[in-house]
Design a protein around this motif. Structure first.
Motif, mmCIF file in Angstrom:
data_model
loop_
_atom_site.group_PDB
_atom_site.id
_atom_site.type_symbol
_atom_site.label_atom_id
_atom_site.label_comp_id
_atom_site.label_asym_id
_atom_site.label_seq_id
_atom_site.Cartn_x
_atom_site.Cartn_y
_atom_site.Cartn_z
ATOM 1 N N ILE A 1 -0.121 -68.767 13.775
ATOM 2 C CA ILE A 1 -0.779 -70.076 13.753
ATOM 3 C C ILE A 1 -1.982 -69.992 12.830
ATOM 4 O O ILE A 1 -2.850 -69.130 13.017
ATOM 5 C CB ILE A 1 -1.242 -70.485 15.174
ATOM 6 C CG1 ILE A 1 -0.044 -70.503 16.139
ATOM 7 C CG2 ILE A 1 -1.941 -71.823 15.168
ATOM 8 C CD1 ILE A 1 -0.120 -69.489 17.215
ATOM 9 N N GLU A 2 -2.017 -70.858 11.831
ATOM 10 C CA GLU A 2 -3.145 -70.903 10.905
ATOM 11 C C GLU A 2 -3.905 -72.215 11.072
ATOM 12 O O GLU A 2 -3.292 -73.280 11.186
ATOM 13 C CB GLU A 2 -2.665 -70.789 9.457
ATOM 14 C CG GLU A 2 -2.026 -69.452 9.111
ATOM 15 C CD GLU A 2 -1.674 -69.353 7.638
ATOM 16 O OE1 GLU A 2 -2.204 -70.167 6.837
ATOM 17 O OE2 GLU A 2 -0.867 -68.482 7.287
ATOM 18 N N LYS A 3 -5.238 -72.100 11.091
ATOM 19 C CA LYS A 3 -6.069 -73.299 11.146
ATOM 20 C C LYS A 3 -7.448 -72.950 10.611
ATOM 21 O O LYS A 3 -8.079 -71.978 11.050
ATOM 22 C CB LYS A 3 -6.186 -73.838 12.568
ATOM 23 C CG LYS A 3 -7.006 -75.129 12.627
ATOM 24 C CD LYS A 3 -6.881 -75.851 13.939
ATOM 25 C CE LYS A 3 -7.806 -77.048 13.949
ATOM 26 N NZ LYS A 3 -7.116 -78.292 14.202
ATOM 27 N N ALA A 4 -7.902 -73.723 9.667
ATOM 28 C CA ALA A 4 -9.226 -73.496 9.089
ATOM 29 C C ALA A 4 -10.303 -73.610 10.168
ATOM 30 O O ALA A 4 -10.243 -74.492 11.027
ATOM 31 C CB ALA A 4 -9.487 -74.501 7.970
ATOM 32 N N MET A 5 -11.261 -72.681 10.116
ATOM 33 C CA MET A 5 -12.391 -72.644 11.046
ATOM 34 C C MET A 5 -11.945 -72.384 12.493
ATOM 35 O O MET A 5 -12.629 -72.759 13.441
ATOM 36 C CB MET A 5 -13.199 -73.958 10.990
ATOM 37 C CG MET A 5 -13.616 -74.375 9.587
ATOM 38 S SD MET A 5 -14.654 -73.145 8.769
ATOM 39 C CE MET A 5 -16.191 -73.404 9.653
ATOM 40 N N MET A 6 -10.820 -71.734 12.635
ATOM 41 C CA MET A 6 -10.312 -71.434 13.973
ATOM 42 C C MET A 6 -11.330 -70.661 14.801
ATOM 43 O O MET A 6 -11.461 -70.862 16.017
ATOM 44 C CB MET A 6 -9.020 -70.625 13.864
ATOM 45 C CG MET A 6 -8.326 -70.335 15.186
ATOM 46 S SD MET A 6 -6.988 -69.141 15.016
ATOM 47 C CE MET A 6 -7.896 -67.606 15.146
ATOM 48 N N ASN A 7 -12.056 -69.770 14.137
ATOM 49 C CA ASN A 7 -13.010 -68.924 14.857
ATOM 50 C C ASN A 7 -14.149 -69.718 15.487
ATOM 51 O O ASN A 7 -14.828 -69.226 16.382
ATOM 52 C CB ASN A 7 -13.583 -67.849 13.932
ATOM 53 C CG ASN A 7 -14.360 -68.443 12.766
ATOM 54 O OD1 ASN A 7 -13.895 -69.399 12.143
ATOM 55 N ND2 ASN A 7 -15.525 -67.885 12.457
ATOM 56 N N ARG A 8 -14.375 -70.955 15.023
ATOM 57 C CA ARG A 8 -15.452 -71.777 15.592
ATOM 58 C C ARG A 8 -14.939 -72.770 16.635
ATOM 59 O O ARG A 8 -15.723 -73.519 17.214
ATOM 60 C CB ARG A 8 -16.161 -72.545 14.471
ATOM 61 C CG ARG A 8 -16.879 -71.646 13.480
ATOM 62 C CD ARG A 8 -17.723 -72.462 12.517
ATOM 63 N NE ARG A 8 -18.363 -71.606 11.503
ATOM 64 C CZ ARG A 8 -19.146 -72.069 10.537
ATOM 65 N NH1 ARG A 8 -19.399 -73.374 10.461
ATOM 66 N NH2 ARG A 8 -19.671 -71.242 9.649
ATOM 67 N N SER A 9 -13.618 -72.772 16.847
ATOM 68 C CA SER A 9 -13.024 -73.716 17.795
ATOM 69 C C SER A 9 -12.964 -73.064 19.175
ATOM 70 O O SER A 9 -12.115 -72.211 19.444
ATOM 71 C CB SER A 9 -11.612 -74.109 17.335
ATOM 72 O OG SER A 9 -11.011 -74.994 18.258
#
Length: 439
Positions: free
Chosen positions: A300-308
């Motif tokens: 699963i790829e998503k930009a800014m995942m680490n801040r979600s």
């Protein structure tokens, strides 16, 4: 030192095997509590008694004639009795089994009779008391094992008995209903008894000389493991290395009781000693290699995942709701990959993917199938630099493409993902670099 001794099915398949077991017990007076399994295969094309009992009971519940099948089981036991020269008649026991099968008392009861009858023979042969496991191994009425109640009952009963035979694999609820552990559960019975008597050692006699560094079906004549810790064993067993029932370590681990896996066919071999911890250096940097095939990965790829906040939880909830267990989950800043068993996932893949889309709205979802996971395990890895580098170098020279790497915080294990078709090649490469190159 009190020893608990468990004999596997192949160790008690014939009168000759019984004699070997009896000789071992009489040779060491510390071997005071004996846990027998049901008779196993005498030859490669033979049938285990437990399987014969399942088949016989299947005829009974289908209301088909099962007398001939039951007599075949009795013949197996009678041949052992005659070979040992015992004056023991199991006819009354088989008459009761016949009645109980007709009453359809349950598959667990049917399977348990293998250990029960072998226990009677072993007790008669050794001339020591027989304790029915149904009296001391406690389950609730739903078939859930009750460790505290079992430990209390065993302690009270065995405090009065210096030597005893206790059949493995089964127990009973307060109402008397028989329940069994999963296959191989005699290992667990031995472990439970060892804890109850505060044994100094739990000996588990089988047909192999302990654990091997790698699967002999992949690596010809792999080296044996002299000493292994409980943690190392758990890691290897999780990935398929199976000499001991996976739950058998828990009762003795809490008490610090070592387990010694020994070979009945080579009794002079010291086998593998399983311990809580040890300062003894392993023969090699790694203790063992094990693995499994047929995994799938969902990336699963998503930009800014680490801040979600809660991103991983939302994804994992989808798998939980669909009853799919997670094997491994390496993550990056904007990606996470979930490894699952392919057969479990394929049935529900579209439902899972739709759930992930709704839950976290990923930028991209990517699936891969036909993957294998390999565990490289060893306490020696913690004090050795460059272990991962040597693994990658070996795999590169073998032209194996690494799909995933995950190292546990304990530094005792490294999990590597490769394609199914590279599985055996990868294990050969790792074994060669850590074992063959230092011999």
């Amino acid at each position: 030192m009190v020893k608990v001794v468990k004999f596997g099915g192949t160790s008690l398949a014939s009168a000759e095997q019984f004699k070997k077991a009896g000789k071992l017990i009489r040779k060491d007076s510390d071997r005071r509590y004996v846990i027998p399994s049901a008779p196993g295969k005498r030859t490669s094309d033979d049938t285990k008694v437990t399987d014969m009992l399942y088949s016989c009971y299947g005829l009974a519940i289908s209301e088909e004639e099962f007398e001939e099948a039951l007599l075949a089981i009795k013949d197996r036991y009678d041949s052992i009795i005659q070979g040992l020269g015992l004056h023991l008649d199991l006819t009354p026991e088989f008459q009761k089994i016949r009645v109980d099968f007709t009453k359809k008392v349950g598959r667990d009861y049917a399977a348990s009779r293998g250990e029960y009858l072998n226990g009677l023979i072993m007790a008669a042969y050794l001339e020591i008391p027989f304790i029915d496991a149904a009296e001391v191994i406690v389950f609730d009425e739903t078939g859930e094992f009750l460790p505290k109640e079992t430990d209390r009952k065993l302690r009270e009963r065995l405090a009065e008995t210096e030597r005893a035979v206790i059949p493995g694999f089964y127990g009973a609820s307060p109402s008397g209903k028989i329940f069994t552990f999963s296959r191989g559960g005699s290992d667990l019975t031995g472990s439970i008894v060892a804890r109850a008597v505060h044994a100094g050692l739990y000996e588990n006699w089988t047909d192999v000389s302990g654990f091997l560094v790698a699967d002999p079906r992949i690596i010809p004549h792999p080296k044996g493991i002299d000493v292994i810790t409980y943690q190392e064993l758990r890691e290897l067993a999780y990935m398929g290395a199976s000499v001991l029932h996976e739950d058998a370590i828990f009762p003795v681990q809490k008490e610090g009781i070592p387990i010694n896996i020994r070979n009945m066919n080579v009794p002079e071999d010291e086998g593998t000693l399983i311990v809580s911890d040890t300062c003894r250096k392993p023969r090699f940097i790694i203790t063992g290699i094990a693995g499994k095939k047929d995994f799938a990965s969902i990336t699963i790829e998503k930009a800014m995942m680490n801040r979600s906040v809660g991103f991983c939880r939302k994804v994992l909830t989808i798998f939980e709701e669909n009853g799919i267990s997670i094997e491994h989950m390496p993550t990056g800043i904007d990606t996470m990959t979930v490894f699952v068993h392919q057969d479990e996932f394929e049935e529900k893949e579209q439902k899972v993917l739709a759930g992930i889309h709704r839950a976290v709205e990923p930028d991209c979802l990517e699936l891969e199938s036909d993957l294998a996971l390999i565990a490289v395990v060893g306490r020696g890895m913690r004090a050795t630099r460059g272990t991962s580098g040597r693994i990658f170098s070996a795999l590169a020279h073998a032209s194996v493409n690494v799909k995933m790497i995950d190292q546990g915080s304990s530094e005792r294990n490294i999990i590597i993902g490769v394609r199914n078709h590279d599985f055996e090649v990868a294990i050969h490469a790792i074994y060669n670099i850590f074992v063959n190159t230092v011999i």
